[in-house]
Scaffold this motif. Structure first.
Motif, PDB file in Angstrom:
ATOM      1  N   ILE A  36       0.924  -1.219   0.174  1.00 31.21           N
ATOM      2  CA  ILE A  36      -0.133  -0.059  -0.052  1.00 31.21           C
ATOM      3  C   ILE A  36       0.928   1.273   0.117  1.00 31.21           C
ATOM      4  CG2 ILE A  36      -1.455   1.406   1.540  1.00 31.21           C
ATOM      5  CD1 ILE A  36      -2.834  -1.102   2.375  1.00 31.21           C
ATOM      6  N   CYS A  37       2.038   1.081   1.004  1.00 26.26           N
ATOM      7  CA  CYS A  37       2.760   2.475   1.016  1.00 26.26           C
ATOM      8  C   CYS A  37       3.529   2.850  -0.469  1.00 26.26           C
ATOM      9  CB  CYS A  37       3.633   2.493   2.293  1.00 26.26           C
ATOM     10  SG  CYS A  37       2.647   2.320   3.760  1.00 26.26           S
ATOM     11  N   SER A  38       3.943   1.593  -0.891  1.00 22.97           N
ATOM     12  CA  SER A  38       4.734   1.955  -2.055  1.00 22.97           C
ATOM     13  C   SER A  38       3.934   2.375  -3.163  1.00 22.97           C
ATOM     14  CB  SER A  38       5.385   0.602  -2.551  1.00 22.97           C
ATOM     15  OG  SER A  38       6.454   0.211  -1.781  1.00 22.97           O
ATOM     16  N   ALA A  39       2.648   1.675  -3.261  1.00 20.94           N
ATOM     17  CA  ALA A  39       1.521   2.423  -4.209  1.00 20.94           C
ATOM     18  C   ALA A  39       1.302   3.727  -4.176  1.00 20.94           C
ATOM     19  CB  ALA A  39       0.422   1.334  -4.359  1.00 20.94           C
ATOM     20  N   LEU A  40       1.037   4.217  -2.771  1.00 20.48           N
ATOM     21  CA  LEU A  40       0.824   5.435  -2.565  1.00 20.48           C
ATOM     22  C   LEU A  40       1.997   6.519  -2.923  1.00 20.48           C
ATOM     23  CD1 LEU A  40      -1.167   5.127   0.857  1.00 20.48           C
ATOM     24  CD2 LEU A  40      -2.198   5.794  -1.293  1.00 20.48           C
ATOM     25  N   GLN A  41       3.142   6.101  -2.725  1.00 21.14           N
ATOM     26  CA  GLN A  41       4.131   6.749  -3.217  1.00 21.14           C
ATOM     27  C   GLN A  41       4.494   7.136  -4.462  1.00 21.14           C
ATOM     28  OE1 GLN A  41       7.774   8.086  -1.179  1.00 21.14           O
ATOM     29  NE2 GLN A  41       6.615   9.100  -2.737  1.00 21.14           N
ATOM     30  N   PHE A  63       1.239  -1.131 -12.852  1.00 25.68           N
ATOM     31  CA  PHE A  63       1.870  -1.384 -11.805  1.00 25.68           C
ATOM     32  C   PHE A  63       1.409  -0.894 -10.350  1.00 25.68           C
ATOM     33  CE2 PHE A  63       5.707  -1.369  -9.068  1.00 25.68           C
ATOM     34  CZ  PHE A  63       5.922  -2.769  -8.836  1.00 25.68           C
ATOM     35  N   ALA A  64       1.320   0.310 -10.033  1.00 24.76           N
ATOM     36  CA  ALA A  64       0.861   0.925  -8.882  1.00 24.76           C
ATOM     37  C   ALA A  64      -0.566   0.309  -8.490  1.00 24.76           C
ATOM     38  CB  ALA A  64       0.783   2.526  -9.048  1.00 24.76           C
ATOM     39  N   ARG A  65      -1.571   0.041  -9.526  1.00 22.96           N
ATOM     40  CA  ARG A  65      -2.869  -0.407  -9.333  1.00 22.96           C
ATOM     41  C   ARG A  65      -2.747  -1.861  -8.730  1.00 22.96           C
ATOM     42  NH1 ARG A  65      -7.949   1.374 -10.367  1.00 22.96           N
ATOM     43  NH2 ARG A  65      -6.936   3.192 -11.695  1.00 22.96           N
ATOM     44  N   GLY A  66      -1.761  -2.489  -9.374  1.00 25.65           N
ATOM     45  CA  GLY A  66      -1.446  -3.953  -8.760  1.00 25.65           C
ATOM     46  C   GLY A  66      -1.170  -4.070  -7.151  1.00 25.65           C
ATOM     47  N   LEU A  67      -0.143  -3.046  -7.096  1.00 21.77           N
ATOM     48  CA  LEU A  67       0.424  -3.050  -5.539  1.00 21.77           C
ATOM     49  C   LEU A  67      -0.713  -2.978  -4.776  1.00 21.77           C
ATOM     50  CD1 LEU A  67       3.886  -1.110  -5.876  1.00 21.77           C
ATOM     51  CD2 LEU A  67       3.497  -3.449  -5.269  1.00 21.77           C
ATOM     52  N   MET A  68      -1.522  -1.851  -5.008  1.00 20.77           N
ATOM     53  CA  MET A  68      -2.739  -1.530  -4.304  1.00 20.77           C
ATOM     54  C   MET A  68      -3.410  -2.707  -4.008  1.00 20.77           C
ATOM     55  SD  MET A  68      -3.441   1.217  -2.335  1.00 20.77           S
ATOM     56  CE  MET A  68      -3.249   2.844  -3.139  1.00 20.77           C
TER      57      MET A  68
END
Length: 261
Positions: free
Chosen positions: A154-159, A190-195
């Motif tokens: 979550i935190c990496s996605a938000l960043q 990629f960010a959506r997948g992390l979330m």
């Protein structure tokens, strides 16, 4: 999501936060906010910023060693942080990781260095964003491996979302987080997948904090929706896009999605 300004996606003093944890959360916020300002704000040259961050790190070490007057330059920051560390037995490594990331920002900006690949960028996120989630989980007594992994996602996605929504401003300041050989469209996916990987954490965090986390996740996803729309409409690498913002209609949609979670 928060009742006062936030350091990126750091929830601070929200009404959803238990009163007993608010002093510690505010102390962590001011620690991170001050360090971020040393790295980013004002007109100081890079060498001066690095010197200031080195002094700040030395004061952190003194604070964690139990020194009563750990800092003469930032006494308010380290007095409050020291109290939070003692009361909640906060781990030291996430605090040092944050400072390492701020130092890297200064160095990369000074030499105009790009991130060579996604692995290198994610290592930066590990130090710039993930410590915030881990410190928050520690305060809530959630420390199992699965929760920590989901929090990191979550935190990496938000960043990453923060990078892509501020891309125009960052590039103008000589800071480009888009990995070489990658397109912004790929990084949005990629960010959506992390979330999605981290989202189950909302059911593992107790009480009102779980609802705050739902709001954080849905806020990030809503910004991704807006960035996806800009990608479809304007194309390119995001350096000319307007910065997407959340409005009242978005908040209502996020609230509905929070309930569905």
């Amino acid at each position: 999501m928060s009742s006062i300004e936030h350091y990126e996606n750091f929830p601070v003093a929200s009404w959803l936060c238990p009163a007993r944890l608010r002093p510690a959360i505010v102390a962590l916020y001011h620690f991170a906010r001050t360090a971020d300002d040393l790295a980013d704000e004002g007109d100081a040259p890079a060498h001066r910023r690095l010197e200031d961050l080195a002094h700040y790190k030395a004061d952190l070490q003194a604070c964690l060693s139990g020194a009563k007057n750990a800092s003469t330059r930032w006494p308010g920051v380290f007095q409050a942080l020291g109290a939070a560390v003692v009361q909640h037995q906060l781990p030291a490594q996430p605090l040092f990781d944050l400072l390492d990331a701020f130092e890297q920002d200064v160095i990369y900006t000074r030499v105009g260095q790009r991130y060579r690949d996604r692995t290198e960028l994610m290592d930066y996120c590990r130090r710039s964003a993930n410590p915030v989630g881990r410190l928050m989980l520690h305060l809530y007594g959630v420390q199992d491996a699965t929760s920590l992994t989901q929090s990191d996602a979550i935190c990496s996605a938000l960043q990453l979302i923060n990078f892509w929504q501020d891309r125009q401003q960052d590039v103008q300041r000589g800071r480009d987080y888009l990995p070489e050989g990658h397109t912004l469209a790929e990084e949005l996916v990629f960010a959506r997948g992390l979330m999605a990987q981290g989202a189950p954490l909302v059911k593992r965090v107790p009480g009102r904090a779980g609802w705050e986390l739902r709001a954080v996740v849905q806020g990030g996803l809503r910004l991704l929706d807006k960035l996806d729309a800009l990608q479809r409409q304007l194309g390119g690498d995001g350096t000319t896009w307007p910065r997407p913002r959340l409005h009242k209609s978005d908040v209502l949609l996020m609230a509905w999605r929070c309930c569905r979670m």
